[in-house]
Design an enzyme around this catalytic site. Structure first.
Site, mmCIF file in Angstrom:
data_model
loop_
_atom_site.group_PDB
_atom_site.id
_atom_site.type_symbol
_atom_site.label_atom_id
_atom_site.label_comp_id
_atom_site.label_asym_id
_atom_site.label_seq_id
_atom_site.Cartn_x
_atom_site.Cartn_y
_atom_site.Cartn_z
ATOM 1 N N TRP A 38 -37.409 -32.226 -64.842
ATOM 2 C CA TRP A 38 -38.243 -32.689 -63.885
ATOM 3 C C TRP A 38 -38.182 -31.740 -62.574
ATOM 4 O O TRP A 38 -37.264 -31.448 -62.134
ATOM 5 C CB TRP A 38 -37.870 -34.282 -63.393
ATOM 6 C CG TRP A 38 -38.518 -34.407 -62.117
ATOM 7 C CD1 TRP A 38 -38.126 -34.325 -60.751
ATOM 8 C CD2 TRP A 38 -39.817 -34.905 -61.860
ATOM 9 N NE1 TRP A 38 -38.949 -34.939 -59.757
ATOM 10 C CE2 TRP A 38 -40.203 -35.384 -60.464
ATOM 11 C CE3 TRP A 38 -40.636 -35.458 -62.739
ATOM 12 C CZ2 TRP A 38 -41.342 -36.055 -59.932
ATOM 13 C CZ3 TRP A 38 -41.994 -36.210 -62.319
ATOM 14 C CH2 TRP A 38 -42.258 -36.274 -61.006
ATOM 15 N N ASP A 41 -41.191 -31.466 -55.155
ATOM 16 C CA ASP A 41 -41.357 -30.443 -54.014
ATOM 17 C C ASP A 41 -40.497 -29.189 -53.750
ATOM 18 O O ASP A 41 -39.314 -29.043 -54.285
ATOM 19 C CB ASP A 41 -40.734 -31.197 -52.620
ATOM 20 C CG ASP A 41 -41.175 -32.717 -52.416
ATOM 21 O OD1 ASP A 41 -42.055 -33.131 -53.238
ATOM 22 O OD2 ASP A 41 -40.821 -33.293 -51.451
ATOM 23 N N GLN A 57 -36.920 -29.783 -55.827
ATOM 24 C CA GLN A 57 -36.175 -31.045 -55.967
ATOM 25 C C GLN A 57 -36.459 -31.354 -57.777
ATOM 26 O O GLN A 57 -37.102 -31.126 -58.556
ATOM 27 C CB GLN A 57 -37.257 -32.414 -55.699
ATOM 28 C CG GLN A 57 -37.151 -32.470 -54.063
ATOM 29 C CD GLN A 57 -36.252 -33.076 -53.466
ATOM 30 O OE1 GLN A 57 -36.074 -34.227 -53.491
ATOM 31 N NE2 GLN A 57 -34.831 -32.249 -53.055
ATOM 32 N N PHE A 100 -32.463 -34.968 -50.958
ATOM 33 C CA PHE A 100 -33.779 -34.916 -50.984
ATOM 34 C C PHE A 100 -34.409 -33.459 -50.103
ATOM 35 O O PHE A 100 -33.644 -32.838 -49.759
ATOM 36 C CB PHE A 100 -34.513 -36.115 -50.184
ATOM 37 C CG PHE A 100 -34.650 -37.265 -51.168
ATOM 38 C CD1 PHE A 100 -33.875 -37.583 -52.288
ATOM 39 C CD2 PHE A 100 -35.329 -38.423 -50.664
ATOM 40 C CE1 PHE A 100 -34.323 -38.595 -53.064
ATOM 41 C CE2 PHE A 100 -35.654 -39.444 -51.407
ATOM 42 C CZ PHE A 100 -35.041 -39.624 -52.618
ATOM 43 N N SER A 101 -35.679 -33.420 -49.912
ATOM 44 C CA SER A 101 -36.152 -32.224 -49.482
ATOM 45 C C SER A 101 -35.591 -31.572 -48.281
ATOM 46 O O SER A 101 -35.358 -32.727 -47.170
ATOM 47 C CB SER A 101 -37.744 -32.105 -49.261
ATOM 48 O OG SER A 101 -38.284 -32.484 -50.674
ATOM 49 N N ARG A 159 -36.827 -38.206 -43.381
ATOM 50 C CA ARG A 159 -36.437 -37.164 -44.165
ATOM 51 C C ARG A 159 -37.197 -35.892 -44.077
ATOM 52 O O ARG A 159 -38.070 -35.655 -43.207
ATOM 53 C CB ARG A 159 -36.475 -37.801 -45.460
ATOM 54 C CG ARG A 159 -37.965 -38.146 -45.853
ATOM 55 C CD ARG A 159 -37.930 -38.878 -47.477
ATOM 56 N NE ARG A 159 -38.967 -39.013 -47.846
ATOM 57 C CZ ARG A 159 -39.444 -40.427 -47.682
ATOM 58 N NH1 ARG A 159 -38.738 -41.464 -47.069
ATOM 59 N NH2 ARG A 159 -40.872 -40.467 -48.081
ATOM 60 N N ASP A 160 -36.881 -35.119 -44.794
ATOM 61 C CA ASP A 160 -37.562 -33.633 -44.979
ATOM 62 C C ASP A 160 -37.481 -32.900 -43.993
ATOM 63 O O ASP A 160 -38.293 -32.131 -43.226
ATOM 64 C CB ASP A 160 -39.056 -33.979 -45.491
ATOM 65 C CG ASP A 160 -38.957 -35.006 -46.645
ATOM 66 O OD1 ASP A 160 -38.050 -35.057 -47.462
ATOM 67 O OD2 ASP A 160 -40.245 -35.503 -46.929
#
Ligand code: FRU
Length: 483
Positions: A38, A41, A57, A100-101, A159-160
């Site tokens: 999978w 981003d 990701q 995460f991103s 986030r990110d």
């Protein structure tokens, strides 16, 4: 894997990668795909020691979003990518539910990654440092906790991080929302990358996009500033803003520490475009890459060996009120011998041109549709499949129809893209790879991206005109070493 001891997770992922890779015959030829499993981003898209790095990701184990790692590639020309070992696994208490991103920056010869560590719903910003291959998480992680957000913020969605350096220190933008669901982007500052303080609400959304902005990116371009944000909860607002997930581009400037947009646009009208990141190339170009997939409207059919891929990297410019996108010019170095034809169709005619076909193609069409009747381009066709691009000069609209493109049941079948009224004149550049079509209209002023999954034998290109059309058609096969 979910039950393995936390600290084994990176080694396990690396070992898994060594024995599992997608069969090259199933991969795109020149678009980035996951090594296995999978991909969502793009992350940490950055220049480091003369090479361009792209993380993503990644769940190596299956084509589903789960326990997110950072996968890793690098390139010198944005077209040929080298696979590198998985860079980070969710292997610390503070990021055990996912890395995460985030973004990356070269600092004193080291490659600094900033990402969101997720643990039981808490989202906090973390650091890792490396040499372009191996990365170590910082002992002071997490370096920025949600408590730093101002009163009234939704602290569960924080986030990110996007970081950059200015003369007076490091800056970070993060995506978030307030407790009523209004989207916000926050600005933080630090002198050492470890101690961060809140500076301001950089941009606040309105009712048309709720539930939080994700993956902010921010950069100077052509004398102005650009802010990109993505949202999974846009309310429908005509063709300009289809409902669901969307990436918006704001052009403007800062006033103090907040961003004042003068123009706003939908960055890509396709449903397979999300969470883009940019970098400044060595020659000063601003290059963007996006996730070519969707959270909703999953286009991938049952049984396909992986999920998620990246767009072609694109060169950005500001032209008037538009942020324009053009395929990265390095692609031209992969063109085989081209075919140029005088394009002329009578009313009601349908035809193909010898030598203009294929699934790895760079095609340019410049047409004048004088009686303002519809023109259709059928891509990736055989007797059963086709991907139809329809130009309606009266409505100034391009429509992409994937009802016969071999996609899965969840796909958004049609997507529409407004194009400027040029009295029936249209310029199109279409880039096809095995499983994708990217359409750049009027020199990149509007762009539509779509994944398609028809068999590779569906490779005919057919044109169908309701009225009289003339123009010029150029097509170059894109040629890569045999994979
Ligand atoms: C965007 C996103 C980010 C998050 C990541 C998780 O597609 O939801 O906000 O960091 O995906 O994989």
């Amino acid at each position: 894997m979910d039950n393995a001891p936390l600290h084994d997770r990176l080694n396990l992922a690396m070992a898994y990668e060594r024995s599992h890779a997608i069969d090259p015959r199933d991969r795109q030829l020149f678009h980035v795909c996951p090594h296995s499993g999978w991909m969502n981003d793009p992350n940490g898209f950055s220049l480091y020691r003369g090479e361009y790095h792209l993380f993503y990701q990644y769940n190596p184990y299956a084509p589903v979003w789960n326990l997110i790692h950072w996968g890793h590639y690098k390139t010198r020309d944005f077209i040929t990518w080298e696979h590198l070992p998985v860079a980070m696994a969710p292997d610390e208490e503070y990021d055990r539910d996912g890395c995460f991103s985030g973004s990356a920056l070269e600092v004193d010869g080291r490659h600094v990654l900033v990402y969101s560590g997720i643990r039981e719903g808490r989202q906090a910003q973390c650091l890792a440092m490396g040499d372009g291959v191996a990365y170590t998480k910082d002992t002071e992680n997490p370096v920025l906790l949600p408590d730093a957000l101002p009163e009234g913020s939704d602290r569960r969605n924080f986030r990110d991080p996007k970081i950059w350096h200015e003369r007076d220190g490091y800056y970070m933008l993060t995506g978030c929302a307030d407790q009523t669901g209004l989207s916000r982007v926050f600005l933080f500052r630090s002198h050492d990358l470890r101690a961060w303080s809140f500076v301001s609400v950089f941009l606040e959304g309105d009712d048309t996009v709720r539930g939080g902005w994700e993956c902010p990116d921010y950069f100077p371009l052509d004398g102005e500033k650009v802010l990109l944000v993505s949202s999974q909860q846009a309310a429908e607002n005509g063709v300009e803003q289809p409902s669901g997930h969307i990436t918006l581009a704001f052009i403007g400037d800062t006033q103090g520490h907040s961003f004042k947009p003068r123009a706003k646009q939908t960055l890509d009208y396709g449903s397979d475009f999300y969470a883009p990141q940019t970098l400044e190339a060595m020659d000063g170009r601003r290059i963007m890459i996006g996730w070519m997939h969707a959270w909703e409207h999953d286009p991938v059919p049952e049984g396909f060996p992986y999920k998620g891929m990246m767009t072609l990297p694109r060169e950005l410019r500001i032209e008037g009120d538009r942020l324009t996108q053009r395929p990265v010019r390095e692609l031209e170095g992969y063109r085989g011998e081209g075919n140029v034809v005088d394009f002329a169709l009578q009313a009601g005619e349908a035809r193909s041109y010898p030598g203009i076909s294929g699934r790895a193609l760079d095609l340019t069409l410049d047409v004048q549709q004088s009686d303002r009747r519809r023109l259709e381009i059928e891509l990736a066709c055989d007797e059963r499949y086709k991907t139809v691009l329809r130009y309606d000069p009266n409505e100034c609209m391009l429509t992409l129809d994937r009802s016969m493109s071999g996609c899965g049941a969840g796909v958004a079948v049609t997507r529409r893209m407004p194009v400027a009224d040029r009295q029936g004149r249209l310029q199109l550049r279409v880039i096809m790879d095995r499983y994708s079509v990217e359409i750049f209209a009027n020199h990149g002023k509007s762009v539509l991206t779509a994944a398609i999954f028809s068999p590779q034998t569906a490779d005919v290109i057919r044109f169908r005109a309701e009225g009289t059309v003339r123009g010029e058609l150029k097509a170059y096969p894109l040629v890569f070493p045999q994979k």
